[in-house]
Design a protein around this motif. Structure first.
Motif, short mmCIF file in Angstrom:
data_model
loop_
_atom_site.label_atom_id
_atom_site.label_comp_id
_atom_site.label_asym_id
_atom_site.label_seq_id
_atom_site.Cartn_x
_atom_site.Cartn_y
_atom_site.Cartn_z
N GLU A 188 -27.28 17.60 -1.08
CA GLU A 188 -27.58 17.70 -2.51
C GLU A 188 -28.05 19.09 -2.90
OE1 GLU A 188 -31.34 16.51 -0.41
OE2 GLU A 188 -29.20 15.94 -0.32
N ARG A 189 -28.48 19.86 -1.92
CA ARG A 189 -28.92 21.23 -2.18
C ARG A 189 -27.79 22.19 -1.82
NH1 ARG A 189 -34.98 20.97 0.50
NH2 ARG A 189 -35.88 19.50 -1.01
N LYS A 190 -27.36 22.96 -2.79
CA LYS A 190 -26.22 23.84 -2.58
C LYS A 190 -26.56 25.25 -3.08
CE LYS A 190 -22.88 20.08 -3.11
NZ LYS A 190 -21.70 19.57 -3.87
N GLY A 191 -25.84 26.23 -2.53
CA GLY A 191 -26.00 27.61 -2.98
C GLY A 191 -27.42 28.13 -2.82
N ASP A 192 -27.94 28.73 -3.88
CA ASP A 192 -29.28 29.32 -3.83
C ASP A 192 -30.39 28.28 -3.76
OD1 ASP A 192 -28.16 31.80 -3.90
OD2 ASP A 192 -28.48 32.13 -6.05
N ASP A 193 -30.02 27.01 -3.99
CA ASP A 193 -31.03 25.96 -3.89
C ASP A 193 -31.40 25.66 -2.43
OD1 ASP A 193 -31.15 25.67 -6.63
OD2 ASP A 193 -29.59 24.11 -6.68
N ARG A 194 -30.52 26.03 -1.53
CA ARG A 194 -30.81 25.79 -0.11
C ARG A 194 -31.80 26.84 0.39
NH1 ARG A 194 -28.03 21.99 2.25
NH2 ARG A 194 -28.52 22.68 4.35
N ARG A 195 -32.80 26.37 1.08
CA ARG A 195 -33.84 27.26 1.60
C ARG A 195 -33.64 27.44 3.10
NH1 ARG A 195 -38.12 23.43 -1.30
NH2 ARG A 195 -36.53 22.04 -0.47
N LYS A 196 -33.44 28.69 3.48
CA LYS A 196 -33.13 29.00 4.88
C LYS A 196 -34.25 29.82 5.50
CE LYS A 196 -28.18 29.17 3.78
NZ LYS A 196 -26.95 30.00 3.79
N GLY A 197 -34.50 29.56 6.77
CA GLY A 197 -35.50 30.32 7.51
C GLY A 197 -34.84 31.08 8.64
N TYR A 198 -35.25 32.32 8.83
CA TYR A 198 -34.67 33.17 9.87
C TYR A 198 -35.78 33.69 10.78
CZ TYR A 198 -30.45 33.29 6.98
OH TYR A 198 -29.33 32.95 6.26
N LEU A 199 -35.68 33.35 12.05
CA LEU A 199 -36.59 33.90 13.06
C LEU A 199 -35.88 35.09 13.69
CD1 LEU A 199 -39.08 33.85 14.94
CD2 LEU A 199 -37.81 32.27 16.40
N VAL A 200 -36.40 36.30 13.47
CA VAL A 200 -35.77 37.53 13.96
C VAL A 200 -36.61 38.09 15.11
CG1 VAL A 200 -34.94 39.82 13.32
CG2 VAL A 200 -34.90 37.98 11.64
N ILE A 201 -35.99 38.24 16.26
CA ILE A 201 -36.70 38.72 17.45
C ILE A 201 -36.31 40.16 17.72
CG2 ILE A 201 -37.11 38.33 19.90
CD1 ILE A 201 -36.30 35.42 19.48
N GLU A 243 -39.30 19.58 4.43
CA GLU A 243 -38.27 19.98 3.47
C GLU A 243 -38.61 21.28 2.74
OE1 GLU A 243 -36.95 16.89 0.91
OE2 GLU A 243 -36.57 15.47 2.54
N LYS A 244 -39.40 22.12 3.38
CA LYS A 244 -39.60 23.47 2.85
C LYS A 244 -38.49 24.40 3.30
CE LYS A 244 -44.62 23.03 2.52
NZ LYS A 244 -45.94 23.56 2.94
N LEU A 245 -37.77 23.99 4.34
CA LEU A 245 -36.59 24.70 4.81
C LEU A 245 -35.47 23.69 5.01
CD1 LEU A 245 -38.00 27.18 7.51
CD2 LEU A 245 -37.17 27.76 5.23
N ASP A 246 -34.26 24.08 4.64
CA ASP A 246 -33.10 23.21 4.84
C ASP A 246 -32.28 23.63 6.05
OD1 ASP A 246 -33.58 21.71 2.43
OD2 ASP A 246 -32.90 23.48 1.33
N GLU A 247 -32.41 24.88 6.45
CA GLU A 247 -31.70 25.39 7.62
C GLU A 247 -32.60 26.39 8.34
OE1 GLU A 247 -27.92 27.09 6.53
OE2 GLU A 247 -27.45 25.44 5.16
N VAL A 248 -32.52 26.41 9.65
CA VAL A 248 -33.31 27.35 10.46
C VAL A 248 -32.38 28.09 11.41
CG1 VAL A 248 -35.18 27.61 12.12
CG2 VAL A 248 -35.37 25.89 10.31
N TYR A 249 -32.48 29.41 11.42
CA TYR A 249 -31.65 30.25 12.27
C TYR A 249 -32.53 31.13 13.16
CZ TYR A 249 -27.89 29.11 8.98
OH TYR A 249 -26.98 28.45 8.19
#
Length: 247
Positions: free
Chosen positions: A26-39, A117-123
């Motif tokens: 149901e969350r698309k485009g900019d509505d999706r919240r993504k998290g990035y762990l950068v090492i 649900e504060k993040l929808d995807e985690v990378y």
């Protein structure tokens, strides 16, 4: 082993993984919240090691305002701070000493943000060591989980005769953070090894360049010295001839 256990639980109760398989369509485009762990590393002098990871993070939209950026390593932290890019959670751990406890803390933070649900995807953006010579930056999606990526390796499913207390879903949800922690720990280790490998290669390249420079300068010095000696001999011979003519 953990992946195999998750697969066997799913084989018994397919609904057990609903929390961590939730794609939230149901969350698309900019509505999706993504998290990035950068090492990244804590220091430079490692060739393009830090640059490659940071560049991949920037190109993957990790710096967009609606996303969350998590940094391990002083180089990455200072880079994004200089660019006034907000860092949501500073894991102020040295990249030089990866431990399982730190990986658990990092993964727990990421998992909690996903479950709430504060993040929808985690990378996870890190450097993968291909071999002793080659390393490459990679970006791996760790949440939500993909059911097809969790496969049974051991065909003997002893869990079929096990009783899950309070239920299979709760057991599954308690195992997943350890599964994510294992991946984060592996990423920290690979990044640490890749950093040293990149630094070794960079130092070897610098040493070879310095050796080539010394050889070139040595040739130039010998040529200049020979030219000066030849000039002095020419002047002595010319002076001697002039003296003889005067006599």
């Amino acid at each position: 082993m953990i992946q195999d256990g998750l697969a066997k639980i799913l084989n018994i109760s397919h609904s057990a993984g609903t929390t961590f398989f939730d794609e939230r369509p149901e969350r698309k485009g900019d509505d999706r919240r993504k998290g990035y762990l950068v090492i990244t590393a804590d220091k430079g002098l490692a060739g393009a090691y830090n640059h490659n990871v940071i560049k991949m993070a920037e190109e993957s939209a990790a710096v967009e305002t609606h996303n969350m950026l998590f940094i391990v390593g002083q180089v990455g932290r200072h880079y994004f701070e200089r660019k006034n890019i907000p860092i949501d959670i500073n894991f102020r751990y040295t990249a030089q000493n990866p431990t399982m406890n730190r990986a658990r803390h990092i993964s727990k933070t990421l998992v909690d943000l996903f479950v709430n649900e504060k993040l929808d995807e985690v990378y996870v953006v890190y450097t993968k060591m291909i071999n002793s010579i080659t390393v490459e930056p990679v970006m791996q999606k760790v949440l939500p989980l993909k059911e097809e990526h969790i496969e049974i390796r051991d065909e003997n499913n002893y869990y079929a005769h096990a009783e899950f207390i309070p239920d299979a879903k709760t057991v599954f949800n308690n195992i997943v953070p350890d599964y994510i922690a294992g991946f984060v720990y592996g990423a920290l280790i690979e990044s640490y090894c890749s950093e040293h490998n990149a630094r070794m290669m960079a130092m070897q390249t610098a040493t070879d360049a310095a050796s080539d420079m010394l050889k070139s300068l040595s040739v130039q010095y010998n040529r200049a010295r020979q030219a000066a000696i030849t000039q002095e001999i020419t002047e002595v011979v010319a002076g001697s001839k002039a003296q003889k003519k005067n006599n």
